[in-house]
Design an enzyme around this catalytic site. Sequence first.
Site, PDB file in Angstrom:
ATOM      1  N   SER A 159     -12.611  63.506  29.841  1.00  0.00           N
ATOM      2  CA  SER A 159     -11.359  64.026  28.974  1.00  0.00           C
ATOM      3  C   SER A 159     -11.570  64.303  28.208  1.00  0.00           C
ATOM      4  O   SER A 159     -12.603  64.566  27.534  1.00  0.00           O
ATOM      5  CB  SER A 159     -10.118  62.650  28.662  1.00  0.00           C
ATOM      6  OG  SER A 159      -9.762  62.528  27.423  1.00  0.00           O
TER       7      SER A 159
ATOM      8  N   LYS B 298      -9.728  56.210  33.583  1.00  0.00           N
ATOM      9  CA  LYS B 298      -9.358  57.681  32.870  1.00  0.00           C
ATOM     10  C   LYS B 298      -7.887  57.287  33.294  1.00  0.00           C
ATOM     11  O   LYS B 298      -7.202  58.540  32.524  1.00  0.00           O
ATOM     12  CB  LYS B 298      -9.544  58.903  33.842  1.00  0.00           C
ATOM     13  CG  LYS B 298      -9.897  60.134  33.705  1.00  0.00           C
ATOM     14  CD  LYS B 298      -9.209  60.414  31.866  1.00  0.00           C
ATOM     15  CE  LYS B 298      -9.309  61.526  31.657  1.00  0.00           C
ATOM     16  NZ  LYS B 298      -8.838  62.769  32.316  1.00  0.00           N
TER      17      LYS B 298
ATOM     18  N   HIS C  64      -5.425  55.935  30.855  1.00  0.00           N
ATOM     19  CA  HIS C  64      -6.067  57.017  29.825  1.00  0.00           C
ATOM     20  C   HIS C  64      -4.636  57.850  29.779  1.00  0.00           C
ATOM     21  O   HIS C  64      -4.467  58.247  28.547  1.00  0.00           O
ATOM     22  CB  HIS C  64      -7.164  57.110  29.689  1.00  0.00           C
ATOM     23  CG  HIS C  64      -7.502  58.948  28.837  1.00  0.00           C
ATOM     24  ND1 HIS C  64      -6.522  59.619  28.824  1.00  0.00           N
ATOM     25  CD2 HIS C  64      -7.595  59.357  27.304  1.00  0.00           C
ATOM     26  CE1 HIS C  64      -6.675  60.873  28.231  1.00  0.00           C
ATOM     27  NE2 HIS C  64      -7.971  60.022  27.051  1.00  0.00           N
ATOM     28  N   ASN C  65      -4.891  58.508  31.036  1.00  0.00           N
ATOM     29  CA  ASN C  65      -3.550  59.967  30.394  1.00  0.00           C
ATOM     30  C   ASN C  65      -2.213  59.071  30.156  1.00  0.00           C
ATOM     31  O   ASN C  65      -1.240  59.930  30.255  1.00  0.00           O
ATOM     32  CB  ASN C  65      -3.968  60.052  32.081  1.00  0.00           C
ATOM     33  CG  ASN C  65      -5.187  60.988  32.397  1.00  0.00           C
ATOM     34  OD1 ASN C  65      -5.766  61.307  31.348  1.00  0.00           O
ATOM     35  ND2 ASN C  65      -4.979  62.352  33.609  1.00  0.00           N
TER      36      ASN C  65
ATOM     37  N   GLU D 176      -1.652  58.423  27.276  1.00  0.00           N
ATOM     38  CA  GLU D 176      -1.506  60.073  26.670  1.00  0.00           C
ATOM     39  C   GLU D 176      -0.076  60.513  26.984  1.00  0.00           C
ATOM     40  O   GLU D 176       0.626  61.319  26.046  1.00  0.00           O
ATOM     41  CB  GLU D 176      -2.690  60.353  27.547  1.00  0.00           C
ATOM     42  CG  GLU D 176      -2.660  62.368  27.146  1.00  0.00           C
ATOM     43  CD  GLU D 176      -2.879  63.800  28.263  1.00  0.00           C
ATOM     44  OE1 GLU D 176      -4.378  63.134  28.123  1.00  0.00           O
ATOM     45  OE2 GLU D 176      -3.018  64.123  29.556  1.00  0.00           O
TER      46      GLU D 176
HETATM   47  C1  6PG Z   1      -7.703  65.043  29.430  1.00  0.00           C
HETATM   48  C2  6PG Z   1      -6.542  65.733  30.138  1.00  0.00           C
HETATM   49  C3  6PG Z   1      -6.652  66.011  31.190  1.00  0.00           C
HETATM   50  C4  6PG Z   1      -4.865  66.559  31.582  1.00  0.00           C
HETATM   51  C5  6PG Z   1      -4.200  65.805  32.297  1.00  0.00           C
HETATM   52  C6  6PG Z   1      -2.607  66.850  32.276  1.00  0.00           C
HETATM   53  O1  6PG Z   1      -8.112  63.807  29.368  1.00  0.00           O
HETATM   54  O2  6PG Z   1      -9.303  65.871  28.829  1.00  0.00           O
HETATM   55  O3  6PG Z   1      -5.732  64.196  30.299  1.00  0.00           O
HETATM   56  O4  6PG Z   1      -7.291  64.602  32.279  1.00  0.00           O
HETATM   57  O5  6PG Z   1      -4.408  67.721  31.054  1.00  0.00           O
HETATM   58  O6  6PG Z   1      -4.503  66.885  33.765  1.00  0.00           O
HETATM   59  O7  6PG Z   1      -1.685  66.043  32.970  1.00  0.00           O
HETATM   60  P1  6PG Z   1      -0.989  66.504  33.458  1.00  0.00           P
HETATM   61  O8  6PG Z   1      -0.824  67.848  34.084  1.00  0.00           O
HETATM   62  O9  6PG Z   1      -0.090  65.655  34.117  1.00  0.00           O
HETATM   63  O10 6PG Z   1       0.216  66.375  32.059  1.00  0.00           O
END
Ligand code: 6PG
Length: 480
Positions: free
Chosen positions: A128, A182, A185-186, A189
């Site tokens: 990430s 991970k 985590h997303n 996010e």
């Molecule tokens: C990270 C982000 C990265 C990416 C995601 C965003 O941790 O660096 O999460 O993995 O930006 O793929 O996902 P979306 O396109 O679904 O918003």
Amino acid sequence: ATANIGVIGLAAMGSNLARNLAHHGNTVALYNRHYDRTEKLMAEHGSEGKFVPSKTVEEFVASLSKPRTAIIMVKAGAPTDAVINELADAMEPGDIIVDGGNSYFMDTIRREKDIRARGFHYVGCGVSGGEEGALNGPSMMPGGTEESWQTLGPILKSIAAVAEGEPCVTHIGENGAGHFVKMVHNGIEYADMQLIAESYDLMRRGLGLDPGEIADVFGQWNTTELNSYLIEITAEVLHQTDAKTGKPLVDLIVDHAGMKGTGTWTVQTALSLAIPVTGIAEAVFARGLSSQAEQREEAAKQQLTGPSGSLDIPADEREAFIEDIRHALYASKIVAYAQGFDEINAGAKEYDWKIDLAAVARIWRGGCIIRAQFLNVVSDAFESGEANVSLLFAPYFKTAIEEAQESWRRVVARAATYGIPVPAFSSSLSYYDGLRSKRLPAALIQGQRDFFGAHTYGRVDASGAFHTLWAEDGRPEIEA
Ligand code: 6PG
């Protein structure tokens, strides 16, 4: 064979990761399906460290010292499978294949099993921090065997972000554990971003502030317990003006939020584990709703009625309301993290991983997209055992919500009354109220289920399963 690590797939993330590795004394083997990308990397950055470029996978593998360790940085899904197979055909038992993409953890479990059967180590590693993180220090969540961690650990530690003096990488657990973490985590996010977006909407439409003013509010919030990367970049995004028109750029961006799928996986997985990740789910659904162009156009045409979205706050109460929004954001954020960690816990039980939640919180303090000051207290809460049942019961967070909750309720009530959607704020509040309710209306649902389907119910005053002949005498009968 001189390279101690290799990178396959040299798009933005891959090249930056390769450069980061080279900057930290590693000799990095390079391979990309189209050689021009490799050449470009060598031409632009070849002097930054020791690289060994290759034109074929065989050459690439031959340039690696044993145990050969290669990190795959290609698109998740079929492209990853293809590269794994090519690599495995050229490598030897004992070598380590690392997938640094956003792969679905079930794919990682499957691949690990296949690859292990062929005598290799397979590490699904969440990375990430985006392109910048890959270059200057990501947060990394590797799964796989303890043995592979012995080789890979020191290399990953050399390139990871550092938070409070510690590298933001830890061995998460066997097979798919790294990609699972991970994924969550997303999901978090998404929730963080949605909560920030709702706060923005309340200030923009609700209070009539312009993007520059709101940017300043976020800038100020970044000096509070909300201090985080996402709050920081929000201020920057809102400060941005369009070079062509001079207007705030945010006003010119189409309001359809995209997604590549990791948030959806988080929610799908949570559903199958029966973990209510309501904040994350609402964040995914809110992106979905934003992108339903046809329905939104039709709604505009039909002029669906409701309040305008102006919150009708007198000027002298504005500042206090902005403070309310900040509290609402913080409380909802705590709920979203509590839910995310619940999901990791449930995943660990289901898939037999030993995941140290305190360590997960620690490696999220730097490098990753959700990096935030408050993860220090989160990791302490898990470390001390105070958050064993839920983060919400750790005294620090219990108090934080106590202090925030009047504001939180005011914001949600006002938003509902005046017509601003706050799905993540309100669902987090409902979750909190649901959790603390001594009695839930689920009793009624059990009655309904028993009525139409003889599904039985439990009683508060006796053990066993009961069924009532609802239409007849209403007396419960014990089911066999
Ligand atoms: C990270 C982000 C990265 C990416 C995601 C965003 O941790 O660096 O999460 O993995 O930006 O793929 O996902 P979306 O396109 O679904 O918003």
